[in-house]
Design an enzyme around this catalytic site. Structure first.
Site, PDB file in Angstrom:
ATOM      1  N   CYS A 154       3.510  -2.975   3.855  1.00  0.00           N
ATOM      2  CA  CYS A 154       2.638  -1.861   4.247  1.00  0.00           C
ATOM      3  C   CYS A 154       3.400  -1.084   5.326  1.00  0.00           C
ATOM      4  CB  CYS A 154       1.251  -2.330   4.689  1.00  0.00           C
ATOM      5  SG  CYS A 154       1.158  -3.279   6.208  1.00  0.00           S
ATOM      6  N   GLY A 155       2.704  -0.239   6.071  1.00  0.00           N
ATOM      7  CA  GLY A 155       3.406   0.548   7.075  1.00  0.00           C
ATOM      8  C   GLY A 155       4.036  -0.326   8.141  1.00  0.00           C
ATOM      9  N   GLY A 184      -1.329  -5.421   8.729  1.00  0.00           N
ATOM     10  CA  GLY A 184      -2.620  -5.497   8.032  1.00  0.00           C
ATOM     11  C   GLY A 184      -2.576  -6.414   6.825  1.00  0.00           C
ATOM     12  N   GLY A 233       3.357  -4.019   8.145  1.00  0.00           N
ATOM     13  CA  GLY A 233       3.366  -5.424   7.720  1.00  0.00           C
ATOM     14  C   GLY A 233       2.236  -6.229   8.349  1.00  0.00           C
ATOM     15  N   ASP A 275       0.853  -1.192   0.000  1.00  0.00           N
ATOM     16  CA  ASP A 275       0.000   0.000   0.000  1.00  0.00           C
ATOM     17  C   ASP A 275       0.891   1.245   0.000  1.00  0.00           C
ATOM     18  OD1 ASP A 275       0.910   0.282   2.605  1.00  0.00           O
ATOM     19  OD2 ASP A 275      -1.073   0.370   3.519  1.00  0.00           O
ATOM     20  N   HIS A 276       0.288   2.430   0.177  1.00  0.00           N
ATOM     21  CA  HIS A 276       1.065   3.680   0.168  1.00  0.00           C
ATOM     22  C   HIS A 276       2.081   3.692   1.305  1.00  0.00           C
ATOM     23  CE1 HIS A 276      -2.409   4.103   2.762  1.00  0.00           C
ATOM     24  NE2 HIS A 276      -1.758   5.025   3.450  1.00  0.00           N
TER      25      HIS A 276
HETATM   26  C1  RB5 Z   1      -1.603   2.840   6.444  1.00  0.00           C
HETATM   27  O1  RB5 Z   1      -1.577   4.061   7.114  1.00  0.00           O
HETATM   28  C2  RB5 Z   1      -1.285   1.717   7.419  1.00  0.00           C
HETATM   29  O2  RB5 Z   1      -2.352   1.525   8.291  1.00  0.00           O
HETATM   30  C3  RB5 Z   1      -0.958   0.432   6.660  1.00  0.00           C
HETATM   31  O3  RB5 Z   1       0.119   0.648   5.818  1.00  0.00           O
HETATM   32  C4  RB5 Z   1      -0.577  -0.760   7.523  1.00  0.00           C
HETATM   33  O4  RB5 Z   1       0.416  -0.419   8.430  1.00  0.00           O
HETATM   34  C5  RB5 Z   1      -1.678  -1.499   8.137  1.00  0.00           C
HETATM   35  O5  RB5 Z   1      -1.487  -2.540   8.786  1.00  0.00           O
END
Ligand code: RB5
Length: 152
Positions: free
Chosen positions: A65-66, A70, A68, A8-9
């Protein structure tokens, strides 16, 4: 080996760095995005990698992700996926040798690029040991079958 890659971003930069490692090591991969820092929903990207691996078209997946977290939670909802969140090389090796993890997740806000490189390398190179670990992984599949009524 073919690797499905996404993030993700919050994991964009780390995902791009992982793509660079894979190119350097001559490992075939597909990048399922995201491709900009615009805010997106991490389950959408985790699902693409999980389904790519589940379908058999890719042997392994890497999702960033931020944290790992989610993406690991999401990927582990897909039958046949064993996603391991690893932020150290000991866990990365064990995730392969003991758990036969077919997806690796990492958090860009947690680790630096040097450690991420070592984690990915160890995780790609380590092999499942089978034996008693195979029996335990089979039990994970039984749990999946019990609740999902389908498994790869
Ligand atoms: C995005 O802000 C963040 O919640 C996502 O990258 C991740 O860390 C979720 O688990």
């Amino acid at each position: 080996m073919k690797v499905a890659l996404a993030g993700d971003h919050g994991g964009l930069k780390l995902k791009e760095q992982v793509a660079g490692f894979l190119r350097e090591w001559g490992i075939d991969y597909t990048d399922f995005g995201t491709f900009s820092e615009d805010s997106v929903d991490y389950p959408d990207y985790a699902l693409q990698v999980a389904e790519a691996v589940q379908s058999g078209g890719y042997e392994r997946g890497v999702i960033c992700c931020g944290t790992g977290i989610g993406v690991a939670i999401t990927a582990n909802k897909v039958p046949g996926i064993r996603a391991a969140l690893c932020h150290d090389t000991f866990s990365a090796r064990a995730a392969r040798e003991h758990n036969n993890a077919n997806v690796l997740t990492m958090g860009q806000r947690v680790i630096g690029v040097g450690l991420a490189r070592e984690i990915v390398k160890v995780w790609l190179e380590a092999e499942f040991k089978g034996g008693r670990h195979g029996r335990r992984v089979d039990k994970i599949s039984f749990v999946e079958q019990k609740y999902n009524r389908c498994s790869r």
